[in-house]
Structures are given as structure tokens and as C-alpha cells.
Scaffold this active site. Structure first.
Site, PDB file in Angstrom:
ATOM      1  N   ASP A  15       0.815  -1.219   0.000  1.00  0.00           N
ATOM      2  CA  ASP A  15       0.000   0.000   0.000  1.00  0.00           C
ATOM      3  C   ASP A  15       0.849   1.270   0.000  1.00  0.00           C
ATOM      4  OD1 ASP A  15      -2.306  -1.610   0.175  1.00  0.00           O
ATOM      5  OD2 ASP A  15      -2.048  -1.755   2.336  1.00  0.00           O
ATOM      6  N   LYS A  18       2.108   2.053  -5.121  1.00  0.00           N
ATOM      7  CA  LYS A  18       2.864   1.571  -6.291  1.00  0.00           C
ATOM      8  C   LYS A  18       2.116   1.820  -7.593  1.00  0.00           C
ATOM      9  CE  LYS A  18       3.200  -2.466  -4.369  1.00  0.00           C
ATOM     10  NZ  LYS A  18       2.794  -2.115  -3.002  1.00  0.00           N
ATOM     11  N   HIS A  43      -3.910  -1.958  -6.719  1.00  0.00           N
ATOM     12  CA  HIS A  43      -3.115  -0.818  -7.184  1.00  0.00           C
ATOM     13  C   HIS A  43      -4.032   0.260  -7.750  1.00  0.00           C
ATOM     14  CE1 HIS A  43       0.768  -3.395  -7.532  1.00  0.00           C
ATOM     15  NE2 HIS A  43       0.308  -3.280  -6.307  1.00  0.00           N
TER      16      HIS A  43
HETATM   17  P1  IMP Z   1      -2.692 -12.772   1.840  1.00  0.00           P
HETATM   18  O1  IMP Z   1      -1.735 -12.223   0.851  1.00  0.00           O
HETATM   19  O2  IMP Z   1      -4.133 -12.534   1.471  1.00  0.00           O
HETATM   20  O3  IMP Z   1      -2.409 -14.196   2.189  1.00  0.00           O
HETATM   21  O4  IMP Z   1      -2.487 -11.955   3.214  1.00  0.00           O
HETATM   22  C1  IMP Z   1      -1.299 -12.043   3.984  1.00  0.00           C
HETATM   23  C2  IMP Z   1      -0.936 -10.703   4.595  1.00  0.00           C
HETATM   24  O5  IMP Z   1      -0.527  -9.807   3.566  1.00  0.00           O
HETATM   25  C3  IMP Z   1      -2.090  -9.996   5.316  1.00  0.00           C
HETATM   26  O6  IMP Z   1      -1.576  -9.269   6.417  1.00  0.00           O
HETATM   27  C4  IMP Z   1      -2.617  -9.031   4.264  1.00  0.00           C
HETATM   28  O7  IMP Z   1      -3.277  -7.942   4.844  1.00  0.00           O
HETATM   29  C5  IMP Z   1      -1.322  -8.624   3.595  1.00  0.00           C
HETATM   30  N1  IMP Z   1      -1.505  -8.177   2.206  1.00  0.00           N
HETATM   31  C6  IMP Z   1      -1.731  -8.939   1.124  1.00  0.00           C
HETATM   32  N2  IMP Z   1      -1.825  -8.184   0.011  1.00  0.00           N
HETATM   33  C7  IMP Z   1      -1.636  -6.910   0.407  1.00  0.00           C
HETATM   34  C8  IMP Z   1      -1.579  -5.673  -0.289  1.00  0.00           C
HETATM   35  O8  IMP Z   1      -1.714  -5.576  -1.511  1.00  0.00           O
HETATM   36  N3  IMP Z   1      -1.351  -4.575   0.470  1.00  0.00           N
HETATM   37  C9  IMP Z   1      -1.162  -4.636   1.812  1.00  0.00           C
HETATM   38  N4  IMP Z   1      -1.197  -5.776   2.497  1.00  0.00           N
HETATM   39  C10 IMP Z   1      -1.430  -6.902   1.809  1.00  0.00           C
END
Ligand code: IMP
Length: 431
Positions: A15, A18, A43
Site C-alpha cells: 500500500d 505503487k 493498485h
Molecule cells: P494474503 O496475501 O491474502 O495471504 O495476506 C497475507 C498478509 O498480507 C495480510 O496481512 C494481508 O493484509 C497482507 N496483504 C496482502 N496483500 C496486500 C496488499 O496488496 N497490500 C497490503 N497488504 C497486503
């Protein structure tokens, strides 16, 4: 330094903004490649006041004439992909944008999302605590990839292969669903039909991304690799286990984008002027009080994918310096500097205190980082609205000082500064 083959990554917890930086750089790129993650990303690009959010498509889709690649390192949710394609305005065909999806990208199946939710629930119930995933099935899909049972994009258009692989997966998942979670079983026919329909829709875009990218680089084209999430969410280098399941660092571009490390020219790290995090896990500079609320409000810090309020806090230079090293960052794109205008009592963290010991370097240890207490340096603040600034010299002295302090601490030039949400709200200082 040649800027032909660039990797752009997030240097914090995702976040960082990007999307808008990719959008600025995509203007001069021939090819934009996403190389890891899936629809967990969000994004955001704002063009002439209109907001576009990309979850799975590369952020270059709005520029005429680009080739946009979904690389082999991604886990693709076809449902999300179709929705995003339908919502695209202007349409890729109308502006000559070519979308290529790697044959080898993996497919997020409905059972991955189910397993993601069940595993989170089980972790919460067991006392281990949830990770706070986005619920997009990312972890379980990568588990199947590395277990070598995953369904790849190419399988969707090979009925016999699809049937064989899907049958084996359904059998395995039904055991897990029934015996571990006591959840309803999957229906093979339903999933097979769904996957076949996905194959029909995706067929025109499937291809060999390795050849495409090699051809582009060899012929001297400009290629931009667009990272998702951020360094501290990287499965190896992040705050494990509170991470995502892919390699978000610059090295991930080599694997998930199929290009040898020596062929990249530069690494751009996107850094937000303060820090945010969604989901659980260590965040040393988090401010749970009034200042955190103010940053969230001023910066509209709500997840682009899940809508969750983001945890907010001050810029963490210890973590940033770690990201600079792990990624080999050559230049920084600093986003959302405008959010700090008028915030008052500006601070940055330049060391941690952990169990009575001072740390200037980020410890990549889950147990050590958990106890990190930030040590802050007060910074001169500014009140003026900076969203209209287009040159570095236009910024108030204090804002310039803030940027220079980051440059000195990280030993990296800040080449781009975001001063507002729109494509135009950017100060370029020469990449
Ligand atoms: P997952 O990628 O859904 O398995 O989530 C794993 C961790 O990564 C969690 O804490 C999510 O909130 C974080 N996360 C996944 N994608 C993003 C993103 O695009 N931005 C910020 N945090 C993310």
C-alpha cells in the site's frame, strides 16, 4: 544508469502507492509485467479524477499501445480478472493494449478461498492468532504450486489434463475439508465446468511470457516489472509469519517474471512518507492514538482490496534501510508527502530499542522484531498545501528537509515525489 529494464517494488508493508508510480513510469515503458501475488493486491491509479483499481491486471493497462504481462509467478483468480477486464475503460482493444497471461501462472480455485477462510478461522480459534489475510485464496494456491499439484493457466485449455489434475485436487481437498474442518465437500463437475468456462475466456490471452519478455529485452524495448505487496510482507524477508505467500522483493521479478538477474538495469523502491500496514503482525512505528487516526483520515488509508482500515504510523527508516539492502534499491519514489502537510509534531524512527539494546539495523527475526520499540527523531513540520507543487524547489523548506533526510539516511536518491492522488500530482527529479 540504464533505465530500460526496471523493477518497481514496495519498500514497506504494501500500500505504498505503487499503482500511481507504475502509472507514471509506464508512460515510457513498452511492456509492463506483474510477477507475483494475485488479487490480494490493489493498485490504485487516478486519471483525470477517475479512480481505477487494479487487483490482478498490470497497472499499464490504461496506456495506449502497451503490452501488459501477467507473469508465471502470479496466482490468477479468473473471476476477478474477468470483472476487471469488463470494468476497464478505455477497453484494451480500443487503445491497442495487448494482454498476455503466462501459460505457467497458477489458477486460484474456489477451494483455495474456502481453505484460506477456514485456516484463518482455525488459527484464530486455536490461539495461534489469524494472519489477517485478504481471503483471496493466495496462500493455499501457492501451497498447491509448491506441492506440485497446482492448476496452471495452460491446464484450463487442455481438457484431459484439467480433468486429471482437478479430480486429484478435489479428492485431496475433500479429505481436508471433511476430516479437518468438517466442511461440505466439493463437487467435481461443478468445478470442472467453471474451469472450462474460464479457459474459454482466457484462451485468447494465454501465451509464453518468457519468450515475450526475453524478446522485448533483447530488442532494446523498455520493460517495467511491477511488484505487489511490499518487502516486509515478503515470504522470506518480511515479518514472517505475518506475510503473504510470494516473493515481493526485487529478486522475485527474476523468478516470477522469467528474466535473469543480470538483465535488470535498476530497482525503484516505492516508499510512503509514513507507514501503514493491514492485517496482523509487527509494526514498530504504529500509532494507535490520535496521530494514527489523523494519518488514516488524511491519507484515506482504507484497503483497496478489502476496505479494511489500515494501521498507521510514522516513517520507519530502520525498516526502509533494510528494504534498500534486500532489494538493491537504486532510487526511491516517495508517495503521499502531501498527507503530512499540517499534521503537526512530525517524527521519523531511526533506531529501535529491543530488550534494552539499541538496533540501527532491522532484525529479520520474528521473536526479536516483536519487541521493537521505536526511537524517534523530531522533524520540522510544514502546514502549506503542497498538492500544486510540480518542482522540488516549490516545496516548503521543511518538506525538502524531510526528503533530504530520507535520502541521507537511505543513501538513495528520491527521484519521484507524490503530492496528490492524480497522475499529474507528481514531482519528477530525474530517474
Ligand atoms: P494474503 O496475501 O491474502 O495471504 O495476506 C497475507 C498478509 O498480507 C495480510 O496481512 C494481508 O493484509 C497482507 N496483504 C496482502 N496483500 C496486500 C496488499 O496488496 N497490500 C497490503 N497488504 C497486503
Amino acid at each position: 544508469m540504464s533505465d530500460r529494464v526496471s523493477v518497481l517494488i514496495g519498500a514497506q508493508w504494501g500500500d505504498e502507492g505503487k499503482g500511481r508510480v507504475v502509472d507514471v513510469l509506464a508512460k515510457d515503458a513498452d511492456v509492463v509485467v506483474r510477477f507475483q501475488g494475485g488479487a490480494n493486491a490493489g493498485h490504485t491509479v487516478v486519471v483525470e479524477g477517475k479512480k481505477h483499481v487494479f487487483h490482478i491486471l498490470p497497472s499499464g493497462m490504461l496506456y495506449p499501445g502497451k503490452t501488459c504481462v501477467i507473469g508465471n509467478g502470479l496466482v490468477v483468480d479468473p473471476e476477478q480478472l474477468r470483472n476487471e477486464m469488463e470494468e476497464l475503460d478505455p477497453k484494451p482493444e480500443a487503445i491497442g493494449v495487448k494482454l498476455l497471461i503466462s501459460y505457467s501462472a497458477h489458477i486460484v480455485m474456489p477451494y483455495h478461498k474456502k481453505l484460506d477462510a477456514l485456516a484463518e478461522h482455525a488459527r484464530s480459534a486455536s490461539g495461534a492468532g489469524p494472519i489477517g489475510t485478504t481471503g483471496r485464496g493466495i496462500g493455499p494456491c501457492y501451497v498447491d504450486k509448491y506441492s506440485r499439484i497446482g492448476i496452471r493457466a495452460e491446464d484450463l485449455v487442455s481438457p484431459k489434463v484439467l480433468e486429471k489434475k482437478l479430480r486429484a485436487n478435489v479428492e485431496e481437498k475433500n479429505q481436508i475439508l471433511e476430516k479437518i474442518y468438517g466442511a461440505p465437500k466439493l463437487d467435481f463437475n461443478e468445478l470442472y465446468e467453471l474451469a472450462t468456462r474460464w479457459g474459454e475466456f482466457m484462451a485468447p490471452y494465454l501465451g509464453d511470457s518468457t519468450l515475450e519478455i526475453d524478446g522485448a529485452v533483447t530488442s532494446g524495448k523498455s520493460v517495467l516489472f511491477e511488484g505487489a505487496q511490499g518487502t516486509l510482507l515478503d515470504v522470506d524477508h518480511g515479518t514472517y509469519p505475518f506475510v503473504t505467500s510470494s516473493s515481493c522483493v526485487s529478486g522475485g521479478a527474476s523468478i516470477g517474471g522469467a528474466l535473469g538477474p543480470g538483465r535488470f538495469s535498476r530497482v525503484i523502491g516505492v516508499v510512503k512518507a509514513y507507514c501503514t500496514r493491514v492485517g496482523e503482525g509487527p509494526f514498530p512505528t504504529e500509532d494507535r492514538g490520535v496521530m494514527g487516526d489523523r494519518l488514516r483520515e488524511n491519507g484515506a488509508e482504507f484497503g483497496a482490496t478489502t476496505g479494511r482500515p489500515r494501521r498507521c504510523g510514522w516513517l520507519d527508516l530502520v525498516a526502509l534501510n533494510y528494504a534498500v539492502k534486500v532489494n538493491g534499491i537504486d532510487s526511491i519514489a516517495l508517495t503521499k508527502l502531501d498527507v503530512l502537510s499540517g499534521i503537526g509534531n512530525l517524527k521519523v524512527c531511526d533506531a529501535y530499542e529491543i530488550n534494552g539494546k539499541k538496533y540501527a539495523a532491522f532484525p529479520n527475526s520474528a521473536t526479536i522484531i516483536e519487541n521493537a520499540r521505536p526511537l524517534y527523531r523530531e522533524m520540522p513540520a510544514w502546514d502549506a498545501d503542497i498538492s500544486g507543487c510540480r518542482r522540488f524547489e516549490d516545496l516548503p523548506e521543511e518538506a525538502r528537509g524531510y526528503v533530504r533526510f530520507i535520502e541521507d539516511s537511505a543513501s538513495v536518491k528520491v527521484s519521484l515525489i507524490g503530492v496528490g492522488p492524480d497522475r499529474e500530482d507528481t514531482i519528477l527529479r530525474g530517474f
